[in-house]
Structure formats: C-alpha cells, structure tokens
Design a protein around this motif. Structure first.
Motif, PDB file in Angstrom:
ATOM      1  N   SER A  27       0.643  -1.087   0.260  1.00 24.72           N
ATOM      2  CA  SER A  27      -0.272   0.081  -0.573  1.00 24.72           C
ATOM      3  C   SER A  27       0.695   0.794   0.096  1.00 24.72           C
ATOM      4  N   VAL A  28       1.929   0.818   0.859  1.00 23.11           N
ATOM      5  CA  VAL A  28       3.127   2.520   0.369  1.00 23.11           C
ATOM      6  C   VAL A  28       3.449   2.840  -0.270  1.00 23.11           C
ATOM      7  N   ASN A  29       4.025   1.481  -0.937  1.00 19.53           N
ATOM      8  CA  ASN A  29       4.254   1.392  -2.802  1.00 19.53           C
ATOM      9  C   ASN A  29       3.588   2.316  -3.717  1.00 19.53           C
ATOM     10  N   LEU A  30       2.372   1.887  -3.662  1.00 22.07           N
ATOM     11  CA  LEU A  30       1.151   2.002  -4.144  1.00 22.07           C
ATOM     12  C   LEU A  30       0.798   3.831  -4.004  1.00 22.07           C
ATOM     13  N   ALA A  31       1.019   4.562  -3.272  1.00 18.94           N
ATOM     14  CA  ALA A  31       1.217   5.461  -2.566  1.00 18.94           C
ATOM     15  C   ALA A  31       2.020   6.647  -3.600  1.00 18.94           C
ATOM     16  N   LEU A  32       3.187   5.603  -3.562  1.00 14.51           N
ATOM     17  CA  LEU A  32       4.616   6.521  -3.436  1.00 14.51           C
ATOM     18  C   LEU A  32       4.608   6.106  -4.750  1.00 14.51           C
TER      19      LEU A  32
ATOM     20  N   GLY B  98       1.869   6.715  -6.621  1.00 15.42           N
ATOM     21  CA  GLY B  98       1.132   7.273  -7.089  1.00 15.42           C
ATOM     22  C   GLY B  98       1.605   9.253  -7.127  1.00 15.42           C
ATOM     23  N   PHE B  99       1.832   9.084  -5.978  1.00 16.87           N
ATOM     24  CA  PHE B  99       2.853  10.225  -6.270  1.00 16.87           C
ATOM     25  C   PHE B  99       3.727  10.934  -7.342  1.00 16.87           C
ATOM     26  N   SER B 100       4.757  10.091  -7.842  1.00 17.92           N
ATOM     27  CA  SER B 100       5.322   9.993  -8.105  1.00 17.92           C
ATOM     28  C   SER B 100       4.874  10.278 -10.004  1.00 17.92           C
ATOM     29  N   SER B 101       4.543   9.239  -9.866  1.00 20.30           N
ATOM     30  CA  SER B 101       3.223   9.428 -11.543  1.00 20.30           C
ATOM     31  C   SER B 101       2.556  11.040 -10.902  1.00 20.30           C
TER      32      SER B 101
ATOM     33  N   GLY C   6       9.980   9.162  -6.871  1.00 23.79           N
ATOM     34  CA  GLY C   6       9.128   7.939  -5.834  1.00 23.79           C
ATOM     35  C   GLY C   6       8.979   6.829  -6.283  1.00 23.79           C
ATOM     36  N   GLN C   7       8.917   6.542  -7.799  1.00 25.66           N
ATOM     37  CA  GLN C   7       9.841   5.285  -7.898  1.00 25.66           C
ATOM     38  C   GLN C   7      10.971   4.455  -7.494  1.00 25.66           C
ATOM     39  N   MET C   8      12.228   5.189  -8.016  1.00 22.26           N
ATOM     40  CA  MET C   8      12.934   4.999  -6.982  1.00 22.26           C
ATOM     41  C   MET C   8      13.389   4.332  -5.086  1.00 22.26           C
ATOM     42  N   LEU C   9      12.543   5.719  -4.910  1.00 22.70           N
ATOM     43  CA  LEU C   9      12.099   4.481  -2.999  1.00 22.70           C
ATOM     44  C   LEU C   9      11.048   3.669  -2.843  1.00 22.70           C
ATOM     45  N   VAL C  10      10.725   2.933  -4.242  1.00 19.86           N
ATOM     46  CA  VAL C  10       9.798   1.824  -4.179  1.00 19.86           C
ATOM     47  C   VAL C  10      10.207   1.382  -3.977  1.00 19.86           C
ATOM     48  N   PHE C  11      11.491   0.630  -5.395  1.00 21.39           N
ATOM     49  CA  PHE C  11      13.222   0.190  -5.371  1.00 21.39           C
ATOM     50  C   PHE C  11      13.396  -0.143  -4.196  1.00 21.39           C
ATOM     51  N   PHE C  12      13.873   0.473  -3.204  1.00 20.80           N
ATOM     52  CA  PHE C  12      14.283  -0.009  -2.271  1.00 20.80           C
ATOM     53  C   PHE C  12      13.587  -0.974  -1.643  1.00 20.80           C
ATOM     54  N   VAL C  13      12.583   0.000  -1.184  1.00 22.02           N
ATOM     55  CA  VAL C  13      11.173  -0.915  -0.470  1.00 22.02           C
ATOM     56  C   VAL C  13      11.166  -2.260  -0.453  1.00 22.02           C
ATOM     57  N   LEU C  14      11.123  -2.109  -2.129  1.00 22.00           N
ATOM     58  CA  LEU C  14      11.336  -3.715  -2.358  1.00 22.00           C
ATOM     59  C   LEU C  14      12.537  -4.996  -1.997  1.00 22.00           C
TER      60      LEU C  14
ATOM     61  N   PHE D  58      -2.563  18.297  -5.459  1.00 24.48           N
ATOM     62  CA  PHE D  58      -1.905  18.354  -7.037  1.00 24.48           C
ATOM     63  C   PHE D  58      -2.472  17.728  -8.014  1.00 24.48           C
ATOM     64  N   ASP D  59      -3.816  17.931  -8.421  1.00 26.06           N
ATOM     65  CA  ASP D  59      -4.361  17.269  -9.335  1.00 26.06           C
ATOM     66  C   ASP D  59      -4.142  17.521 -11.234  1.00 26.06           C
ATOM     67  N   ILE D  60      -3.651  19.079 -11.189  1.00 32.01           N
ATOM     68  CA  ILE D  60      -3.771  18.982 -12.345  1.00 32.01           C
ATOM     69  C   ILE D  60      -2.297  18.383 -13.456  1.00 32.01           C
ATOM     70  N   LEU D  61      -1.024  18.044 -12.682  1.00 31.83           N
ATOM     71  CA  LEU D  61       0.448  17.675 -12.951  1.00 31.83           C
ATOM     72  C   LEU D  61      -0.385  16.319 -13.548  1.00 31.83           C
ATOM     73  N   ASN D  62      -0.343  15.662 -14.335  1.00 34.08           N
ATOM     74  CA  ASN D  62       0.182  14.283 -14.829  1.00 34.08           C
ATOM     75  C   ASN D  62       0.517  14.303 -16.288  1.00 34.08           C
ATOM     76  N   VAL D  63       1.639  14.005 -15.497  1.00 28.88           N
ATOM     77  CA  VAL D  63       2.847  13.820 -17.287  1.00 28.88           C
ATOM     78  C   VAL D  63       2.490  12.375 -17.236  1.00 28.88           C
ATOM     79  N   GLN D  64       2.582  12.568 -18.857  1.00 29.78           N
ATOM     80  CA  GLN D  64       2.571  11.501 -19.919  1.00 29.78           C
ATOM     81  C   GLN D  64       4.378  11.264 -19.829  1.00 29.78           C
ATOM     82  N   TRP D  65       4.033   9.847 -19.860  1.00 27.66           N
ATOM     83  CA  TRP D  65       6.124   9.445 -19.798  1.00 27.66           C
ATOM     84  C   TRP D  65       5.692   8.374 -20.388  1.00 27.66           C
ATOM     85  N   ASP D  66       6.962   8.527 -22.186  1.00 25.61           N
ATOM     86  CA  ASP D  66       7.009   8.056 -22.137  1.00 25.61           C
ATOM     87  C   ASP D  66       8.446   6.239 -21.500  1.00 25.61           C
ATOM     88  N   GLY D  67       8.189   5.925 -20.928  1.00 27.27           N
ATOM     89  CA  GLY D  67       9.092   4.384 -20.397  1.00 27.27           C
ATOM     90  C   GLY D  67      10.209   5.481 -19.369  1.00 27.27           C
TER      91      GLY D  67
END
Lengths: 100, 167
Positions: free
Chosen positions: A41-46, A48-51, A58-66, B116-125
C-alpha cells in the motif's frame, strides 16, 4: 481521469486491512502476508505521487522498499522455520518465551 | 467513463477484495493465493500510473520471489496431521478500535490536504530515468541495498539451517 486522492484512498484501505490482519491473526505467516500488504500500500501511494508529480524519485523509493521487503521476508521466514523446528508451532501466542 | 477509469475500478476491486480474503480466510493456503491476486492488482495499478519498470519488478519480485517463499514457509510449518492448517482470530474488538483510529486519521489527512490534481505527466517509459538515477544520485543506496541483500541471504541460510549435532 482518476484524481490522485483515489489512489491514496485505495492505499489507505490496503494499509488498514494489513494493520487489521496483523492485529487479529495469530499465525506468524499470515502476519507476514499482512506486512507485505502494508508495504504494497505504501508503494502504491509512492508510485501515485511520483506519477502525478512527474518525478521518478518516488519510484526509486519503491525500488528500495522492494529490496527491504525481500530481505525482511527471507530472514523472517527463516526465523519462523527455526522456531517451528523447536516448538512445533507458529502461533505467536504460544511463542512467548521472551515475554516478560 | 473512459476505459481507463473502468480499468482502475476493476483493479481496485480485485486488489481490495483479495486483500480482505488474505486477512479473513481461515485457511492459510487460501490467504497465500489471495495474496497473489493482490500483488497482480497492485502491479496493474502501477501500469495505470505509467510506472512500467516498477510494475514488472512487482511481478518479478513479489509474485515470483516473495510469494513463492511464503508458500514454502506455509508448507514447511504446517504438519499434515498434528497442527491444523486453519488459524483462529482473536482480539477482534480492540483491533477494530485501533484500526478505525488509524483509518480515521489517514482519511482526514487525505481529505483535508489539497492535492495537486493538475500535473499528470505522460511519460514515455521510466526505466531509462530510473537507471540513470541509480547510477548517479542513488549510487550509494544502490550499493548498500546490494550489501543488505547479501547479508539477508547469508543470515537466512544460517538461521534456517538445521544445526549439526556435535559428537
């Protein structure tokens, strides 16, 4: 478009289910599974924030959590197996030798 | 409602439903297999969030490694005749109070914060970016993580190994 808070609510629900499982279940292996639920669940939140913020840290942190989760589950299961070999139980209410 | 939203709802339903089965099932084997669906659901949510590397890693490490390890643990610690597979629950009342307090607190925090709901960056990998970060900014944690894994490996072998009887 799914807002960020929905992912956070989903993460919250998963975390709560994990906490509930750790509190009510007495089998050590089920408790391990619930800890994995909380880590997920913490990974999912991280993620989400990262994306939503557009930053990959944030995804780097998920890597270390793994990494930590893998280490934790291997050592933990080794301990559980060692305890089972000596006491023939994995019920944590019966493993109370160190309890004061 | 777009296909994206439908995918989110379906994955969220699978994840939460199987997580509930993990906690509530009396049979520990059912718990372990429900955990499989939870991990796959979370991996699907990572895909929805454009986190391709993390999604693949989730499937590889959690489903392929940790879950198999847990199922081995179940098989090694459950004797077929003496110890029953089923496990009981207890302290349900106080546990629900504590859990409700945690849930209420986090719920309030999420509701009160302005996200922050506005920033949803489309990433390419993300794999390339993560790889670059691992070799530059996060090089020391990366190396420390490898040492942690090595120590955990050795420790698990030493703990789980049957001790030799000294004659």
């Amino acid at each position: 478009m799914i807002p960020l808070s929905w992912y956070l609510f989903l993460s919250l629900i998963l975390f709560t289910i994990g906490v509930l499982g750790v509190l009510i279940r007495r089998n050590a292996i089920v408790i391990f599974m619930c800890i994995e639920l909380m880590l997920n669940s913490v990974n999912l939140a991280l993620v989400g924030f990262s994306s939503y913020i557009g930053n990959e840290i944030g995804q780097m942190l998920v890597f270390f959590v793994l990494v930590v989760a893998a280490a934790e589950v291997s050592v933990g299961l080794a301990i559980i197996i060692a305890i089972f070999r000596n006491r023939l139980t994995v019920n944590i209410d019966e493993i109370n030798l160190l309890k004061w | 409602m777009s296909l994206f939203d439908v995918a989110f709802y379906v994955l969220a339903f699978i994840t939460v439903g199987s997580a509930i089965v993990v906690v509530s099932s009396r049979n520990i084997i059912y718990s372990a297999f429900a955990l499989l669906f939870t991990f796959f659901g979370v991996a699907g949510l990572y895909v929805l969030l454009n986190a391709d590397f993390i999604a693949v890693t989730q499937v590889l490490i959690y489903v392929g490694g940790i879950l198999v390890l847990i199922i081995f643990g179940v098989m090694l610690t459950t004797k077929v005749f003496d110890v029953p597979v089923k496990t009981e629950t207890l302290h349900v009342g106080p546990a629900i109070v504590v859990t409700g307090a945690i849930m209420g607190t986090l719920f309030g925090v999420i509701l009160k914060t302005k996200w922050f709901d506005i920033l949803n960056v489309q990433w390419d990998g993300t794999t390339k970016k993560i790889g670059e970060r691992l070799m530059t900014d996060f090089l020391l944690p990366f190396e420390v993580a490898s040492v942690v894994l090595l120590v955990a490996l050795l420790g698990a072998v030493i703990i789980a190994r049957r001790e030799r009887v000294k004659s």
